[in-house]
Design a protein around this motif. Structure first.
Motif, PDB file in Angstrom:
ATOM      1  N   PHE A  62      -2.686  69.687 -49.964  1.00  0.00           N
ATOM      2  CA  PHE A  62      -1.327  69.263 -49.641  1.00  0.00           C
ATOM      3  C   PHE A  62      -0.890  68.277 -50.724  1.00  0.00           C
ATOM      4  CE2 PHE A  62       1.169  65.700 -47.988  1.00  0.00           C
ATOM      5  CZ  PHE A  62       2.298  66.360 -47.505  1.00  0.00           C
ATOM      6  N   LEU A  63       0.302  68.487 -51.265  1.00  0.00           N
ATOM      7  CA  LEU A  63       0.799  67.620 -52.327  1.00  0.00           C
ATOM      8  C   LEU A  63       1.997  66.813 -51.847  1.00  0.00           C
ATOM      9  CD1 LEU A  63       0.628  69.998 -55.444  1.00  0.00           C
ATOM     10  CD2 LEU A  63      -0.961  68.150 -54.844  1.00  0.00           C
ATOM     11  N   GLY A  64       1.849  65.491 -51.836  1.00  0.00           N
ATOM     12  CA  GLY A  64       2.994  64.621 -51.671  1.00  0.00           C
ATOM     13  C   GLY A  64       3.557  64.296 -53.043  1.00  0.00           C
ATOM     14  N   VAL A  65       4.714  63.662 -53.066  1.00  0.00           N
ATOM     15  CA  VAL A  65       5.385  63.330 -54.326  1.00  0.00           C
ATOM     16  C   VAL A  65       5.645  61.834 -54.341  1.00  0.00           C
ATOM     17  CG1 VAL A  65       7.390  63.745 -55.794  1.00  0.00           C
ATOM     18  CG2 VAL A  65       6.438  65.621 -54.419  1.00  0.00           C
ATOM     19  N   THR A  66       5.149  61.162 -55.365  1.00  0.00           N
ATOM     20  CA  THR A  66       5.255  59.699 -55.427  1.00  0.00           C
ATOM     21  C   THR A  66       6.706  59.233 -55.353  1.00  0.00           C
ATOM     22  OG1 THR A  66       3.249  59.635 -56.769  1.00  0.00           O
ATOM     23  CG2 THR A  66       4.623  57.660 -56.768  1.00  0.00           C
ATOM     24  N   GLU A  67       7.594  59.898 -56.074  1.00  0.00           N
ATOM     25  CA  GLU A  67       9.005  59.504 -56.065  1.00  0.00           C
ATOM     26  C   GLU A  67       9.690  59.788 -54.734  1.00  0.00           C
ATOM     27  OE1 GLU A  67       7.858  60.396 -60.323  1.00  0.00           O
ATOM     28  OE2 GLU A  67       7.525  61.312 -58.367  1.00  0.00           O
ATOM     29  N   ARG A  68       9.036  60.570 -53.881  1.00  0.00           N
ATOM     30  CA  ARG A  68       9.557  60.876 -52.544  1.00  0.00           C
ATOM     31  C   ARG A  68       8.516  60.429 -51.511  1.00  0.00           C
ATOM     32  NH1 ARG A  68      11.311  67.108 -52.923  1.00  0.00           N
ATOM     33  NH2 ARG A  68      12.132  66.654 -50.830  1.00  0.00           N
ATOM     34  N   PHE A  69       8.058  59.193 -51.697  1.00  0.00           N
ATOM     35  CA  PHE A  69       6.937  58.671 -50.917  1.00  0.00           C
ATOM     36  C   PHE A  69       7.210  58.734 -49.415  1.00  0.00           C
ATOM     37  CE2 PHE A  69       4.460  55.339 -48.888  1.00  0.00           C
ATOM     38  CZ  PHE A  69       3.210  55.478 -49.484  1.00  0.00           C
ATOM     39  N   ASP A  70       8.381  58.265 -48.979  1.00  0.00           N
ATOM     40  CA  ASP A  70       8.666  58.205 -47.541  1.00  0.00           C
ATOM     41  C   ASP A  70       8.691  59.595 -46.915  1.00  0.00           C
ATOM     42  OD1 ASP A  70       8.852  55.420 -47.506  1.00  0.00           O
ATOM     43  OD2 ASP A  70      10.968  55.455 -48.029  1.00  0.00           O
ATOM     44  N   GLU A  71       9.382  60.536 -47.558  1.00  0.00           N
ATOM     45  CA  GLU A  71       9.388  61.907 -47.045  1.00  0.00           C
ATOM     46  C   GLU A  71       7.967  62.456 -46.976  1.00  0.00           C
ATOM     47  OE1 GLU A  71      12.998  64.452 -48.596  1.00  0.00           O
ATOM     48  OE2 GLU A  71      12.308  63.074 -50.166  1.00  0.00           O
ATOM     49  N   SER A  72       7.188  62.156 -48.015  1.00  0.00           N
ATOM     50  CA  SER A  72       5.828  62.704 -48.103  1.00  0.00           C
ATOM     51  C   SER A  72       4.937  62.217 -46.973  1.00  0.00           C
ATOM     52  CB  SER A  72       5.198  62.342 -49.453  1.00  0.00           C
ATOM     53  OG  SER A  72       5.921  62.902 -50.525  1.00  0.00           O
ATOM     54  N   ILE A  73       4.981  60.913 -46.666  1.00  0.00           N
ATOM     55  CA  ILE A  73       4.080  60.417 -45.609  1.00  0.00           C
ATOM     56  C   ILE A  73       4.574  60.850 -44.223  1.00  0.00           C
ATOM     57  CG2 ILE A  73       3.179  58.526 -46.993  1.00  0.00           C
ATOM     58  CD1 ILE A  73       4.913  56.596 -45.338  1.00  0.00           C
ATOM     59  N   ILE A  74       5.881  61.058 -44.070  1.00  0.00           N
ATOM     60  CA  ILE A  74       6.379  61.570 -42.788  1.00  0.00           C
ATOM     61  C   ILE A  74       5.907  63.011 -42.588  1.00  0.00           C
ATOM     62  CG2 ILE A  74       8.454  62.291 -41.537  1.00  0.00           C
ATOM     63  CD1 ILE A  74       7.896  59.285 -41.369  1.00  0.00           C
ATOM     64  N   VAL A  75       5.968  63.837 -43.640  1.00  0.00           N
ATOM     65  CA  VAL A  75       5.461  65.202 -43.538  1.00  0.00           C
ATOM     66  C   VAL A  75       3.951  65.184 -43.300  1.00  0.00           C
ATOM     67  CG1 VAL A  75       5.081  67.357 -44.793  1.00  0.00           C
ATOM     68  CG2 VAL A  75       7.317  66.234 -44.896  1.00  0.00           C
ATOM     69  N   LEU A  76       3.228  64.320 -44.013  1.00  0.00           N
ATOM     70  CA  LEU A  76       1.784  64.200 -43.802  1.00  0.00           C
ATOM     71  C   LEU A  76       1.472  63.824 -42.359  1.00  0.00           C
ATOM     72  CD1 LEU A  76      -1.072  64.165 -45.107  1.00  0.00           C
ATOM     73  CD2 LEU A  76      -0.706  61.728 -45.539  1.00  0.00           C
ATOM     74  N   ALA A  77       2.261  62.904 -41.797  1.00  0.00           N
ATOM     75  CA  ALA A  77       2.062  62.511 -40.394  1.00  0.00           C
ATOM     76  C   ALA A  77       2.283  63.691 -39.456  1.00  0.00           C
ATOM     77  CB  ALA A  77       3.004  61.364 -40.035  1.00  0.00           C
ATOM     78  N   HIS A  78       3.261  64.554 -39.758  1.00  0.00           N
ATOM     79  CA  HIS A  78       3.463  65.765 -38.967  1.00  0.00           C
ATOM     80  C   HIS A  78       2.249  66.679 -39.037  1.00  0.00           C
ATOM     81  CE1 HIS A  78       7.751  64.901 -38.379  1.00  0.00           C
ATOM     82  NE2 HIS A  78       7.789  65.934 -37.562  1.00  0.00           N
ATOM     83  N   VAL A  79       1.724  66.842 -40.232  1.00  0.00           N
ATOM     84  CA  VAL A  79       0.582  67.737 -40.422  1.00  0.00           C
ATOM     85  C   VAL A  79      -0.642  67.235 -39.662  1.00  0.00           C
ATOM     86  CG1 VAL A  79      -1.018  68.692 -42.121  1.00  0.00           C
ATOM     87  CG2 VAL A  79       1.427  68.523 -42.669  1.00  0.00           C
ATOM     88  N   LEU A  80      -0.922  65.938 -39.776  1.00  0.00           N
ATOM     89  CA  LEU A  80      -2.113  65.356 -39.153  1.00  0.00           C
ATOM     90  C   LEU A  80      -1.888  64.934 -37.712  1.00  0.00           C
ATOM     91  CD1 LEU A  80      -3.469  63.158 -42.098  1.00  0.00           C
ATOM     92  CD2 LEU A  80      -4.231  65.434 -41.395  1.00  0.00           C
ATOM     93  N   GLN A  81      -0.629  65.010 -37.239  1.00  0.00           N
ATOM     94  CA  GLN A  81      -0.271  64.625 -35.880  1.00  0.00           C
ATOM     95  C   GLN A  81      -0.631  63.170 -35.590  1.00  0.00           C
ATOM     96  OE1 GLN A  81       1.434  66.670 -33.304  1.00  0.00           O
ATOM     97  NE2 GLN A  81       1.998  67.349 -35.350  1.00  0.00           N
ATOM     98  N   VAL A  82      -0.209  62.283 -36.500  1.00  0.00           N
ATOM     99  CA  VAL A  82      -0.420  60.852 -36.314  1.00  0.00           C
ATOM    100  C   VAL A  82       0.929  60.165 -36.163  1.00  0.00           C
ATOM    101  CG1 VAL A  82      -2.582  60.903 -37.609  1.00  0.00           C
ATOM    102  CG2 VAL A  82      -0.453  60.371 -38.819  1.00  0.00           C
ATOM    103  N   GLY A  83       0.894  58.854 -35.843  1.00  0.00           N
ATOM    104  CA  GLY A  83       2.110  58.120 -35.546  1.00  0.00           C
ATOM    105  C   GLY A  83       2.465  57.070 -36.577  1.00  0.00           C
ATOM    106  N   PHE A  84       3.580  56.393 -36.325  1.00  0.00           N
ATOM    107  CA  PHE A  84       4.039  55.332 -37.221  1.00  0.00           C
ATOM    108  C   PHE A  84       2.967  54.264 -37.427  1.00  0.00           C
ATOM    109  CE2 PHE A  84       8.816  55.917 -36.056  1.00  0.00           C
ATOM    110  CZ  PHE A  84       8.926  56.939 -36.985  1.00  0.00           C
ATOM    111  N   GLY A  85       2.253  53.938 -36.354  1.00  0.00           N
ATOM    112  CA  GLY A  85       1.236  52.885 -36.446  1.00  0.00           C
ATOM    113  C   GLY A  85       0.143  53.199 -37.441  1.00  0.00           C
ATOM    114  N   ASP A  86      -0.119  54.496 -37.654  1.00  0.00           N
ATOM    115  CA  ASP A  86      -1.148  54.903 -38.602  1.00  0.00           C
ATOM    116  C   ASP A  86      -0.676  54.825 -40.049  1.00  0.00           C
ATOM    117  OD1 ASP A  86      -3.128  55.698 -36.613  1.00  0.00           O
ATOM    118  OD2 ASP A  86      -1.724  57.315 -36.145  1.00  0.00           O
ATOM    119  N   LEU A  87       0.641  54.763 -40.248  1.00  0.00           N
ATOM    120  CA  LEU A  87       1.211  54.785 -41.596  1.00  0.00           C
ATOM    121  C   LEU A  87       1.537  53.400 -42.139  1.00  0.00           C
ATOM    122  CD1 LEU A  87       3.769  57.739 -41.223  1.00  0.00           C
ATOM    123  CD2 LEU A  87       1.389  57.861 -42.011  1.00  0.00           C
TER     124      LEU A  87
END
Length: 342
Positions: free
Chosen positions: A168-193
């Motif tokens: 899975f590739l996130g994009v540094t310049e789109r950091f916020d979008e990337s970690i939100i998508v990652l959270a969807h994939v891993l099924q984790v919450g805001f507290g984990d981020l």
């Protein structure tokens, strides 16, 4: 088995097991979650892609979901009990060794504009760490050593196959979008981020502000570089001869991220980012006020995962909200961001 289906990152289905509670839950006074990961998490810590901050997030996820080796070095992490997390700088052979785990492995890494990544790497590795002068000649020489499809090879992309798919590739310049998508994939919450930017955290927590007795020098972006450097980076030599694979990888990372955001819903992702920023700001307010305390000044590994205990306590104020998977958050949840301590 590398757990990334042909349908892309969004098709990944996490496996779970019953949680038993680990020493971090006891030491930090945190609640034990209802279910914990039954797969391995591998973060490809590509230099100058925001990797120390992301390594901290990966390790904090490991703390919450009872993955082994959240404080481990590379050598220990390769041989730790499963399920485990590995978030160190690593070689291609280390990646391949970790992928031979018994449990599935979810891999993720970030890509960054090749020019800005190269510049950041030069100022960190040469100017700050070794005291080499910031001159066009030194920079151009560095590109021929560390900026030739560097991340493409670092992530072992030439050896990827359908049975060993790309991470899975996130994009540094789109950091916020990337970690939100990652959270969807891993099924984790805001507290984990929740996180501090690692280099900022190091300075704030009065950790080392020098590298090998040299002052840390700010990375000068492309728009601040002299004409000769701008022309060099715009050249066919740099962009096509030296970095064609990395530019394609960067393009693909952006395209896949755009597709994932569309699947979730662009407006919803925007709301999730706004809500997360609110909690991040509240958590920072609470945690910075206690920055001299032992649990605030302790990082999980080097400058990765600083303030984990404090972030955990912030999240435990409303665990039903902050550990709810982001995919399950309601509109009311996204409007809820209380003051710390309330």
């Amino acid at each position: 088995l590398v757990a990334r289906a042909a349908g892309g990152a969004m098709s990944f289905k996490p496996q779970y097991r019953k949680c038993t509670g680990n020493r971090f839950h006891a030491e930090y006074g945190l609640r034990v979650p209802d279910r914990c990961f039954d797969f391995n998490l591998l973060f490809l810590k590509g230099p100058k892609t925001g990797s120390s901050t992301l390594g901290g997030i990966a390790r904090r996820i490991g703390v919450h979901y009872e993955l082994n080796c959240v404080e481990c070095s590379l050598k220990a992490g390769l041989h730790a009990l499963e399920p485990r997390v590995l978030a160190n700088h690593l070689s291609n052979q280390a990646i391949r060794t970790f992928e031979q785990s018994s449990l599935p492995v979810f891999e993720f890494g970030f890509v960054r504009d090749p020019i800005e990544r190269c510049l950041s790497h030069f100022y960190h590795l040469r100017v700050s760490k070794r005291g080499i002068k910031d001159t066009p000649a030194n920079l151009i020489h560095f590109t021929k050593v560390k900026c030739q499809d560097y991340i493409y090879h670092y992530y072992d992309m030439p050896a990827r196959t359908p049975l060993r798919p790309s991470p899975f590739l996130g994009v540094t310049e789109r950091f916020d979008e990337s970690i939100i998508v990652l959270a969807h994939v891993l099924q984790v919450g805001f507290g984990d981020l929740l996180h501090f930017k690692s280099k900022v955290a190091s300075a704030t927590l009065n950790q080392t502000a020098t590298l090998n007795r040299h002052s840390v020098v700010r990375h000068k972006p492309l728009n601040e570089q002299p004409k000769v450097i701008k022309e060099y980076f715009a050249s066919e030599t740099f962009q096509k001869t030296m970095n064609s694979n990395e530019y394609e990888m960067y393009r693909r990372g952006n395209a896949e991220l755009t597709t994932s955001v569309s699947l979730i819903g662009k407006e919803r992702v925007s709301k999730l980012i706004s809500a997360f920023h609110c909690h991040q700001e509240r958590a920072h307010t609470m945690c910075y006020s206690s920055r001299k305390s032992k649990d605030m000044g302790t990082c999980l590994y080097a400058d990765n995962g600083c303030g984990s205990a404090c972030f955990g306590r912030y999240s435990d104020q409303d665990p039903e909200l902050l550990y709810k998977p982001v995919s399950a958050l309601t509109e009311d949840d996204l409007r809820s961001c209380p003051e710390p301590g309330r």
